[in-house]
Design a protein around this motif. Structure first.
Motif, mmCIF file in Angstrom:
data_model
loop_
_atom_site.group_PDB
_atom_site.id
_atom_site.type_symbol
_atom_site.label_atom_id
_atom_site.label_comp_id
_atom_site.label_asym_id
_atom_site.label_seq_id
_atom_site.Cartn_x
_atom_site.Cartn_y
_atom_site.Cartn_z
ATOM 1 N N PRO A 26 0.825 -1.218 0.000
ATOM 2 C CA PRO A 26 0.000 0.000 0.000
ATOM 3 C C PRO A 26 0.856 1.264 0.000
ATOM 4 O O PRO A 26 2.002 1.263 0.440
ATOM 5 C CB PRO A 26 -0.785 -0.115 1.306
ATOM 6 C CG PRO A 26 0.118 -0.892 2.212
ATOM 7 C CD PRO A 26 0.854 -1.860 1.315
ATOM 8 N N LEU A 27 0.261 2.333 -0.475
ATOM 9 C CA LEU A 27 0.855 3.665 -0.439
ATOM 10 C C LEU A 27 -0.240 4.622 0.022
ATOM 11 O O LEU A 27 -1.360 4.582 -0.498
ATOM 12 C CB LEU A 27 1.343 4.076 -1.837
ATOM 13 C CG LEU A 27 1.812 5.529 -1.992
ATOM 14 C CD1 LEU A 27 3.125 5.745 -1.231
ATOM 15 C CD2 LEU A 27 2.000 5.869 -3.462
ATOM 16 N N ALA A 114 -3.652 6.875 -7.054
ATOM 17 C CA ALA A 114 -4.690 7.906 -7.104
ATOM 18 C C ALA A 114 -4.149 9.209 -6.542
ATOM 19 O O ALA A 114 -3.342 9.219 -5.607
ATOM 20 C CB ALA A 114 -5.909 7.466 -6.292
ATOM 21 N N PHE A 115 -4.636 10.313 -7.123
ATOM 22 C CA PHE A 115 -4.264 11.671 -6.712
ATOM 23 C C PHE A 115 -5.570 12.417 -6.465
ATOM 24 O O PHE A 115 -6.270 12.761 -7.422
ATOM 25 C CB PHE A 115 -3.445 12.351 -7.809
ATOM 26 C CG PHE A 115 -2.249 11.552 -8.220
ATOM 27 C CD1 PHE A 115 -1.022 11.731 -7.581
ATOM 28 C CD2 PHE A 115 -2.350 10.596 -9.226
ATOM 29 C CE1 PHE A 115 0.080 10.971 -7.953
ATOM 30 C CE2 PHE A 115 -1.259 9.833 -9.595
ATOM 31 C CZ PHE A 115 -0.037 10.024 -8.957
ATOM 32 N N VAL A 116 -5.898 12.648 -5.204
ATOM 33 C CA VAL A 116 -7.198 13.214 -4.856
ATOM 34 C C VAL A 116 -7.025 14.443 -3.967
ATOM 35 O O VAL A 116 -6.329 14.391 -2.948
ATOM 36 C CB VAL A 116 -8.091 12.174 -4.148
ATOM 37 C CG1 VAL A 116 -9.411 12.779 -3.721
ATOM 38 C CG2 VAL A 116 -8.325 10.972 -5.058
ATOM 39 N N VAL A 117 -7.664 15.542 -4.372
ATOM 40 C CA VAL A 117 -7.686 16.781 -3.612
ATOM 41 C C VAL A 117 -9.037 16.849 -2.915
ATOM 42 O O VAL A 117 -10.073 16.638 -3.553
ATOM 43 C CB VAL A 117 -7.511 18.004 -4.545
ATOM 44 C CG1 VAL A 117 -7.588 19.301 -3.747
ATOM 45 C CG2 VAL A 117 -6.211 17.913 -5.320
ATOM 46 N N VAL A 129 -2.255 11.017 -1.943
ATOM 47 C CA VAL A 129 -1.717 10.116 -2.959
ATOM 48 C C VAL A 129 -1.795 8.727 -2.342
ATOM 49 O O VAL A 129 -1.206 8.471 -1.290
ATOM 50 C CB VAL A 129 -0.262 10.459 -3.340
ATOM 51 C CG1 VAL A 129 0.262 9.486 -4.391
ATOM 52 C CG2 VAL A 129 -0.156 11.892 -3.833
ATOM 53 N N SER A 130 -2.583 7.866 -2.973
ATOM 54 C CA SER A 130 -2.750 6.522 -2.433
ATOM 55 C C SER A 130 -2.676 5.510 -3.558
ATOM 56 O O SER A 130 -2.856 5.856 -4.727
ATOM 57 C CB SER A 130 -4.083 6.398 -1.690
ATOM 58 O OG SER A 130 -5.152 6.659 -2.584
#
Length: 172
Positions: A26-27, A114-117, A129-130
């Motif tokens: 995981p990240l 994934a890059f989520v704001v 960032v996951s």
């Protein structure tokens, strides 16, 4: 869209917080970007239009102006390492915006990022960032813990760069 296949089965799994298929690492890195609607809008736009990624100093090749499902992207690092990916999902809501891509054949890793704001109830803007990954090439496997460290450093750098982009616009 290319006929290249994804290199993993759990396509789209990053939509679920904390999702990590068995056998993958995981990240999850969350960075405070700033505060307010203007910062959120600017950060969301920088993520959606690849501006954040390009500001990292990577070569980020795509024919699309914005992230959208099915869009292919090839990231090149130091002119040597090519990493083909395809956007698997996007989100664009009042307080949440971002996207994720999955690895295609030819990528040194297998997985999704994934890059989520998001903008919380108190107005704080965050970048998360996951993802999940596992090495597929001999050199990614040989990198071991160093490869993992580079992934986390990259995720932290995304937050630093996005904070700068969003704060520059808030000063205008």
């Amino acid at each position: 869209m290319s006929s290249r296949d994804f290199t993993y089965d759990a396509v789209g799994a990053t939509r679920e917080p904390g999702a990590c298929p068995p056998g993958f690492r995981p990240l999850h890195v969350r960075t405070r970007i700033g505060e307010g609607e203007a910062v959120f809008r600017r950060a969301a736009e920088a993520v959606a239009t690849w501006e954040m990624h390009r500001a990292l100093g990577l070569t980020f090749d795509t024919e699309a102006a914005r992230a959208a499902p099915g869009v292919e992207v090839t990231i090149t690092v130091a002119g040597l390492l090519r990493a083909p990916c395809r956007v698997v999902w996007t989100v664009e809501e009042h307080r949440l915006a971002g996207w994720a891509y999955g690895t295609l054949s030819g990528h040194p890793e297998s997985g999704e990022e994934a890059f989520v704001v998001d903008r919380t109830g108190d107005g704080t803007v965050w970048l998360t960032v996951s993802g999940f990954s596992r090495p597929t090439t001999w050199y990614a496997k040989a990198g071991g813990a160093a490869t993992r460290g580079l992934q986390h450093a990259y995720a932290r750098r995304c937050g630093t760069v996005l904070r700068r982009i969003a704060s520059d616009s808030a000063d205008d």
